[in-house]
Write a protein that holds these residues in place. Structure first.
Motif, mmCIF file in Angstrom:
data_model
loop_
_atom_site.group_PDB
_atom_site.id
_atom_site.type_symbol
_atom_site.label_atom_id
_atom_site.label_comp_id
_atom_site.label_asym_id
_atom_site.label_seq_id
_atom_site.Cartn_x
_atom_site.Cartn_y
_atom_site.Cartn_z
ATOM 1 N N LEU A 62 0.830 -1.208 0.000
ATOM 2 C CA LEU A 62 0.000 0.000 0.000
ATOM 3 C C LEU A 62 0.862 1.254 0.000
ATOM 4 N N ALA A 63 1.897 1.259 0.829
ATOM 5 C CA ALA A 63 2.772 2.437 0.897
ATOM 6 C C ALA A 63 3.377 2.756 -0.461
ATOM 7 N N ALA A 64 3.769 1.705 -1.199
ATOM 8 C CA ALA A 64 4.345 1.914 -2.526
ATOM 9 C C ALA A 64 3.290 2.374 -3.532
ATOM 10 N N GLU A 65 2.067 1.869 -3.385
ATOM 11 C CA GLU A 65 0.989 2.195 -4.329
ATOM 12 C C GLU A 65 0.496 3.630 -4.190
ATOM 13 N N ILE A 66 0.423 4.139 -2.968
ATOM 14 C CA ILE A 66 -0.235 5.429 -2.738
ATOM 15 C C ILE A 66 0.733 6.593 -2.592
ATOM 16 N N LYS A 67 2.024 6.286 -2.665
ATOM 17 C CA LYS A 67 3.023 7.346 -2.521
ATOM 18 C C LYS A 67 2.829 8.432 -3.564
ATOM 19 N N GLU A 68 2.468 8.035 -4.791
ATOM 20 C CA GLU A 68 2.326 9.023 -5.863
ATOM 21 C C GLU A 68 1.174 9.993 -5.627
ATOM 22 N N PHE A 69 0.269 9.662 -4.700
ATOM 23 C CA PHE A 69 -0.853 10.546 -4.400
ATOM 24 C C PHE A 69 -0.597 11.416 -3.177
ATOM 25 N N GLY A 70 0.607 11.341 -2.634
ATOM 26 C CA GLY A 70 0.917 12.126 -1.445
ATOM 27 C C GLY A 70 0.341 11.540 -0.175
ATOM 28 N N VAL A 71 -0.027 10.261 -0.210
ATOM 29 C CA VAL A 71 -0.617 9.580 0.944
ATOM 30 C C VAL A 71 0.402 8.605 1.521
ATOM 31 N N ASN A 72 0.504 8.553 2.838
ATOM 32 C CA ASN A 72 1.455 7.683 3.520
ATOM 33 C C ASN A 72 0.755 6.487 4.147
ATOM 34 N N ALA A 73 1.493 5.408 4.317
ATOM 35 C CA ALA A 73 0.991 4.226 5.016
ATOM 36 C C ALA A 73 2.057 3.723 5.973
ATOM 37 N N THR A 74 1.631 3.356 7.171
ATOM 38 C CA THR A 74 2.538 2.853 8.198
ATOM 39 C C THR A 74 1.944 1.599 8.826
ATOM 40 N N VAL A 75 2.743 0.542 8.895
ATOM 41 C CA VAL A 75 2.333 -0.635 9.653
ATOM 42 C C VAL A 75 2.936 -0.516 11.045
ATOM 43 N N VAL A 76 2.084 -0.662 12.061
ATOM 44 C CA VAL A 76 2.499 -0.510 13.450
ATOM 45 C C VAL A 76 2.585 -1.893 14.086
ATOM 46 N N TYR A 77 3.733 -2.169 14.719
ATOM 47 C CA TYR A 77 3.966 -3.455 15.372
ATOM 48 C C TYR A 77 4.040 -3.235 16.886
ATOM 49 N N PRO A 78 2.921 -3.247 17.590
ATOM 50 C CA PRO A 78 2.991 -3.091 19.044
ATOM 51 C C PRO A 78 3.485 -4.372 19.711
ATOM 52 N N GLY A 79 4.247 -4.201 20.792
ATOM 53 C CA GLY A 79 4.557 -5.319 21.660
ATOM 54 C C GLY A 79 3.371 -5.556 22.583
ATOM 55 N N TYR A 80 3.637 -5.958 23.806
ATOM 56 C CA TYR A 80 2.560 -6.213 24.768
ATOM 57 C C TYR A 80 2.155 -4.903 25.450
ATOM 58 N N PHE A 81 0.898 -4.501 25.252
ATOM 59 C CA PHE A 81 0.368 -3.293 25.877
ATOM 60 C C PHE A 81 -0.715 -3.667 26.885
ATOM 61 N N ARG A 82 -0.783 -2.922 27.956
ATOM 62 C CA ARG A 82 -1.691 -3.246 29.057
ATOM 63 C C ARG A 82 -3.122 -2.814 28.715
ATOM 64 N N THR A 83 -3.761 -3.639 27.923
ATOM 65 C CA THR A 83 -5.149 -3.433 27.508
ATOM 66 C C THR A 83 -5.932 -4.708 27.824
ATOM 67 N N ASP A 84 -7.184 -4.759 27.362
ATOM 68 C CA ASP A 84 -8.013 -5.959 27.552
ATOM 69 C C ASP A 84 -7.880 -6.934 26.395
ATOM 70 N N PHE A 85 -6.817 -6.819 25.608
ATOM 71 C CA PHE A 85 -6.677 -7.645 24.412
ATOM 72 C C PHE A 85 -6.716 -9.137 24.727
ATOM 73 N N LEU A 86 -6.180 -9.546 25.876
ATOM 74 C CA LEU A 86 -6.127 -10.959 26.228
ATOM 75 C C LEU A 86 -7.320 -11.399 27.072
#
Length: 279
Positions: A165-189
């Motif tokens: 996606l980042a490569a596809e939309i760069k020409e339109f001035g749009v950015n894409a970021t994939v976020v890799y969170p570690g363990y965060f203190r939420t209700d995820f588990l």
């Protein structure tokens, strides 16, 4: 980007999504927030307002997502930042999980993200600016966790599609970021955020130990603060040249180093085979 942006955040009724929406509203941004239940958003955040649009959305239903995006643009006029945060964990070995259990996890974590991307991109292309954050997991980079294979596969998919996606939309001035969170203190588990196999196979002792560790030991003892993760996402959204890959948490950093060491060892140890395929 302007100081006051319009954000679309999925999975906003709890966890990092909830922390992010609260911070955005407190800072003067406008937010369209989605959840499976709109009332949960109102209970957690507040009533609909000029700068807050709670939306009940089934991310696996493209028409539901399209309607939500249309309502967001109708209220705010445009979109600046999109955060694909919604998702859930599915515990179970590859042998244990049924086709339905596996597909349901992909429907939300992968196809739900794709539905959002598909429906926001016409607006972002038109305005020639914007930023899409896709929340994966450190498990979308390092897959060495027994009993989490399907969930990890969904997050590897999110990482891969974000790179493209980042490569596809760069020409339109749009950015894409994939976020890799570690363990965060939420209700995820906790119940409601993680699925367990309907037909467990007790022979998988490593998977059962990992499952119990996550549910009974790691849950609510995670080392990372979701409030600080929200601060980072807001800061990155203001970067002129944001990264395609963003890792959150020292535990995530350490797992990156571990994965790279494993891969480098395999590459070097077996490079004679690697080179042997040439004509």
């Amino acid at each position: 980007m302007e100081t006051n942006n319009v954000w679309l955040v999925t999975g906003a009724s709890k966890g990092i999504g909830l922390s992010l929406v609260k911070k955005l509203l407190a800072s003067g941004h406008s937010v369209a927030a989605t959840s499976r239940n709109a009332q949960s958003l109102i209970d957690a955040i507040g009533a609909p307002a000029a700068n807050f649009l709670p939306l009940e959305v089934n991310l696996a239903d493209n028409n539901s997502v399209l309607t939500a995006v249309e309502k967001s643009i109708a209220q705010f006029g445009h979109l600046d930042v999109v955060v694909n945060n919604a998702g859930y964990g599915q515990i179970g070995t590859l042998e244990e999980l049924s086709d339905m259990e596996s597909r349901e996890n992909f429907d939300v974590n992968v196809f739900g993200t794709l539905n959002v991307i598909r429906n926001v991109m016409p607006q972002l292309r038109k305005q020639q600016k914007g930023h899409i954050f896709n929340i994966a997991s450190i498990g979308g980079y390092h897959g060495g966790f027994p009993g989490w294979g399907i969930y990890l596969a969904t997050k590897f998919a999110v990482a891969g599609l974000t790179e493209s996606l980042a490569a596809e939309i760069k020409e339109f001035g749009v950015n894409a970021t994939v976020v890799y969170p570690g363990y965060f203190r939420t209700d995820f588990l906790s119940k409601g955020s993680v699925g367990r196999p309907a037909r467990p196979i007790e022979a998988y002792t490593a998977a059962r130990k990992a499952e119990q560790a996550h549910i009974n030991e790691i849950n609510h003892q995670q080392p990372n603060d979701p409030e600080k993760a929200a601060d980072v996402l807001i800061a990155i959204s203001q970067e002129a040249n944001p990264p395609v890959h963003l890792f959150l948490g020292k535990d995530a950093y350490d797992l990156v180093q571990d994965k790279q060491n494993i891969v480098n060892k395999d590459v070097e140890q077996y490079k004679n085979y690697t080179f042997s395929t040439a004509y």
